[in-house]
Design an enzyme around this catalytic site. Structure first.
Site, mmCIF file in Angstrom:
data_model
loop_
_atom_site.group_PDB
_atom_site.id
_atom_site.type_symbol
_atom_site.label_atom_id
_atom_site.label_comp_id
_atom_site.label_asym_id
_atom_site.label_seq_id
_atom_site.Cartn_x
_atom_site.Cartn_y
_atom_site.Cartn_z
ATOM 1 N N GLY A 230 0.852 -1.190 0.000
ATOM 2 C CA GLY A 230 0.000 0.000 0.000
ATOM 3 C C GLY A 230 0.879 1.229 0.000
ATOM 4 O O GLY A 230 2.105 1.132 0.124
ATOM 5 N N ARG B 7 -2.791 -0.296 -9.852
ATOM 6 C CA ARG B 7 -1.765 -1.305 -10.115
ATOM 7 C C ARG B 7 -2.385 -2.680 -10.259
ATOM 8 O O ARG B 7 -3.518 -2.892 -9.806
ATOM 9 C CB ARG B 7 -0.787 -1.334 -8.922
ATOM 10 C CG ARG B 7 -0.216 0.027 -8.589
ATOM 11 C CD ARG B 7 0.098 0.146 -7.089
ATOM 12 N NE ARG B 7 0.389 1.538 -6.731
ATOM 13 C CZ ARG B 7 1.601 2.034 -6.536
ATOM 14 N NH1 ARG B 7 2.648 1.267 -6.619
ATOM 15 N NH2 ARG B 7 1.768 3.311 -6.243
ATOM 16 N N LYS C 258 5.970 10.497 -3.628
ATOM 17 C CA LYS C 258 6.860 9.478 -3.057
ATOM 18 C C LYS C 258 7.699 10.197 -2.010
ATOM 19 O O LYS C 258 8.360 11.189 -2.332
ATOM 20 C CB LYS C 258 7.741 8.909 -4.173
ATOM 21 C CG LYS C 258 8.531 7.667 -3.805
ATOM 22 C CD LYS C 258 9.122 7.064 -5.080
ATOM 23 C CE LYS C 258 9.964 5.845 -4.811
ATOM 24 N NZ LYS C 258 10.495 5.277 -6.062
ATOM 25 N N GLY D 204 2.747 3.437 1.462
ATOM 26 C CA GLY D 204 3.356 3.644 2.775
ATOM 27 C C GLY D 204 4.240 4.872 2.833
ATOM 28 O O GLY D 204 4.692 5.274 3.905
ATOM 29 N N ARG D 205 4.523 5.451 1.667
ATOM 30 C CA ARG D 205 5.316 6.685 1.672
ATOM 31 C C ARG D 205 4.859 7.630 0.562
ATOM 32 O O ARG D 205 5.611 8.491 0.119
ATOM 33 C CB ARG D 205 6.794 6.390 1.531
ATOM 34 C CG ARG D 205 7.191 5.551 0.342
ATOM 35 C CD ARG D 205 8.688 5.638 0.182
ATOM 36 N NE ARG D 205 9.216 4.649 -0.722
ATOM 37 C CZ ARG D 205 10.481 4.610 -1.086
ATOM 38 N NH1 ARG D 205 11.317 5.522 -0.630
ATOM 39 N NH2 ARG D 205 10.929 3.692 -1.902
ATOM 40 N N ARG E 153 4.988 12.800 -8.871
ATOM 41 C CA ARG E 153 4.997 12.280 -10.240
ATOM 42 C C ARG E 153 3.644 12.485 -10.909
ATOM 43 O O ARG E 153 2.603 12.492 -10.251
ATOM 44 C CB ARG E 153 5.418 10.814 -10.273
ATOM 45 C CG ARG E 153 4.439 9.829 -9.734
ATOM 46 C CD ARG E 153 4.775 8.412 -10.203
ATOM 47 N NE ARG E 153 5.870 7.793 -9.483
ATOM 48 C CZ ARG E 153 5.696 6.944 -8.476
ATOM 49 N NH1 ARG E 153 4.495 6.617 -8.064
ATOM 50 N NH2 ARG E 153 6.731 6.409 -7.868
ATOM 51 N N ASP F 58 2.983 -4.751 -7.804
ATOM 52 C CA ASP F 58 2.568 -3.432 -7.291
ATOM 53 C C ASP F 58 3.245 -2.305 -8.075
ATOM 54 O O ASP F 58 2.913 -1.139 -7.870
ATOM 55 C CB ASP F 58 2.871 -3.298 -5.790
ATOM 56 C CG ASP F 58 4.329 -3.567 -5.463
ATOM 57 O OD1 ASP F 58 4.846 -4.612 -5.878
ATOM 58 O OD2 ASP F 58 4.969 -2.714 -4.817
ATOM 59 N N ASN F 59 4.173 -2.648 -8.941
ATOM 60 C CA ASN F 59 4.810 -1.623 -9.784
ATOM 61 C C ASN F 59 4.337 -1.707 -11.228
ATOM 62 O O ASN F 59 4.960 -1.140 -12.117
ATOM 63 C CB ASN F 59 6.340 -1.769 -9.717
ATOM 64 C CG ASN F 59 6.898 -1.270 -8.390
ATOM 65 O OD1 ASN F 59 6.256 -0.479 -7.709
ATOM 66 N ND2 ASN F 59 8.073 -1.725 -8.022
#
Ligand code: AMP
Ligand code: MG
Length: 475
Positions: A89, A185, A112, A91-92, A178, A256-257
């Site tokens: 998830g 995802r 990010k 997280g940052r 970004r 996840d990417n």
């Protein structure tokens, strides 16, 4: 900020009714020093502002007009190195804003390093400045090479000391913003499948189709599910071909990417090939070489399989498997197309293009001892036979007179230049292309770390931008 008429906010996620996010707040950073702003990307979504306003929005995260009142940390799971991980998830990071571009496409501004969220677990929610610098460079370079990539929008240094085991610590911190076509995802679908929420899977499928594949939006039920998967598979095969023809090793091809829009994003330990090297691995923690350069098509295929498994909960297996079985063909077609596009030559049909591609990769093998030779090959032959004189007088000339070189030149004779005018760009009087090798990034990072000297970073970005205009692959 007085909104411009080309700024068209459309914060869809919040009103989607999808159980995909949690409202969060950004960290309060001790400093906000602007290091990079992408004015070209900002213009594409109608955002034009002073540095002070920029920092208020992209360092302090004051909401943009009529956009998300609070950022949304997105929920997702994923397979990492083929192991399922439900502890993922945002997280940052978080989704900060959504808006339309001039072509009416929905875009996300996501972050990010913006602070902790319910999904940070043990992590500090932060990004290292060096990580931010590397992502800015990756996106600029991949865009120049015609890869469908997210754009780095903003990089702001945030004045904290971070501890990382893979960088000399303490190390400096930053927050990156970004711009991308969705942050949905494969792992977003995997999470809904894991909790067996078929209703949400169906709703998410419709949301993705409506916003990102509008040509499919007239379909419904399992037909929509199958068609969406097929379209995502094609887009993802094209992206993979773009990485392969750019000599790019993403490094962390976890589910996840992988984006539902087939856009490349999230750049950590990536590498760009100095020379043709099928086994090159980008991430030091990828001990088995699962995501090595030449294994990327397999990794992507495996990831698509996971997406199909999730969609089989709301569709039928047979058509999903049919699409998976078409992956190799789609990928090969995309390789042929991408190879021709990268060389600025007109395709002569799949069979001829595939033979040309094979001849080209033979030359790349003979070029192996030379640094910068992967991109050098594409640079030398940009424009096809029209560039023969240039190629034969450049630093890689010798390789073009070997058997492999002669075979390549023979095949290339059947190809015309797609856009001869592009060769008039002064960049083609240079002996070498712009490259983004690991050592170059280390070399431009050193003066930043030592004495806050950003001149080499700025110079590299300017060189890449010049190369982008010369190639004109990603308008
Ligand atoms: P990334 O490397 O950013 O793609 O992250 C992979 C996963 O690890 C995501 O769930 C991130 O949110 C999480 N993660 C990575 N670094 C951090 C960090 N410093 N703090 C919190 N979560 C993190
Ligand atoms: Mg990631």
């Amino acid at each position: 900020m007085p909104p411009k008429s080309t700024y068209r906010p459309d914060p869809r996620m919040e009103t989607s009714g999808l159980p995909l996010f949690d409202r969060v707040a950004a960290a309060d950073f001790p400093q906000t020093i602007l290091r990079y702003r992408n004015d070209r990307a900002a213009a594409s979504i109608g955002l034009d502002m002073s540095d002070t306003e920029w920092i208020a929005h992209f360092g302090r995260f004051q909401p943009l007009p009529d956009n998300l009142p609070e950022p949304l940390a997105l929920r997702y799971h994923g397979h990492q190195f083929r192991h399922y991980n439900p502890d993922l998830g945002d997280g940052r990071g978080f989704l900060f804003a959504q808006m339309r571009d001039g072509a009416d496409r929905l875009l996300d501004l996501g972050t990010k390093g913006s602070g902790q969220t319910p999904w940070s677990r043990g992590g500090d929610g932060r990004l290292t400045l060096k990580g931010g610098v590397r992502e800015v460079l990756a996106t600029a370079y991949l865009e120049a090479l015609g890869v469908n990539t997210s754009k780095s929008f903003s990089l702001i240094e945030t004045g904290e000391d971070l501890r990382r085991h893979d960088e000399p610590s303490p190390t400096r911190s930053a927050v990156l913003v970004r711009l991308s076509h969705s942050h949905i995802r494969f792992g977003t679908f995997e999470r809904l499948a894991y909790v067996n929420d078929r209703l949400a899977l169906g709703n998410l499928t419709r949301y993705v189709a409506e916003l990102y594949y509008p040509e499919l939006a007239r379909l419904e039920g399992p037909d929509l599910t199958h068609a969406l998967f097929d379209a995502v598979l094609t887009k993802t095969a094209q992206l993979t071909a773009q990485w392969m023809c750019a000599g790019f090793v993403h490094g962390v091809l976890n589910t996840d990417n992988m984006s539902l829009t087939g856009e490349s994003f999230d750049y950590g330990p990536y590498r760009v090939l100095p020379h043709y090297e099928p086994g090159l691995v980008a991430a030091y923690f990828d001990e088995g070489g699962l995501y090595a350069y030449a294994r990327q098509p397999d990794a992507v295929f495996w990831n698509l399989h996971q997406l199909a498994r999730c969609l089989s909960l709301i569709g039928d297996s047979a058509p999903l498997i049919d699409s998976l079985n078409a992956f190799t063909d789609r990928y090969q077609t995309a390789m042929a197309e991408t190879f021709c596009r990268r060389l600025n030559i007109v395709s002569q049909g799949l069979e001829a293009d595939t033979a040309l591609l094979a001849a080209g990769f033979k030359v790349l093998e003979t070029l192996k001892p030379q640094p910068r030779s992967f991109e050098g090959f594409f640079f030398d032959w940009f424009g096809g036979v029209m560039s023969e004189g240039r190629a034969l007088s450049g630093p890689r000339a010798e390789a073009y007179t070997t058997d492999a070189g002669l075979m390549w030149r023979e095949r290339l004779k059947g190809y015309t230049t797609a856009d001869p005018d592009r060769l008039d760009h002064p960049f083609f009087t240079r002996p070498d292309p712009a490259t983004l090798l690991y050592d170059e990034i280390e070399a431009l990072w050193a003066p930043i770390a030592d004495r806050d000297d950003w001149s080499l970073f700025e110079a590299k970005l300017a060189e890449i931008d010049d190369y982008r205009t010369a190639l004109a692959l990603n308008p």
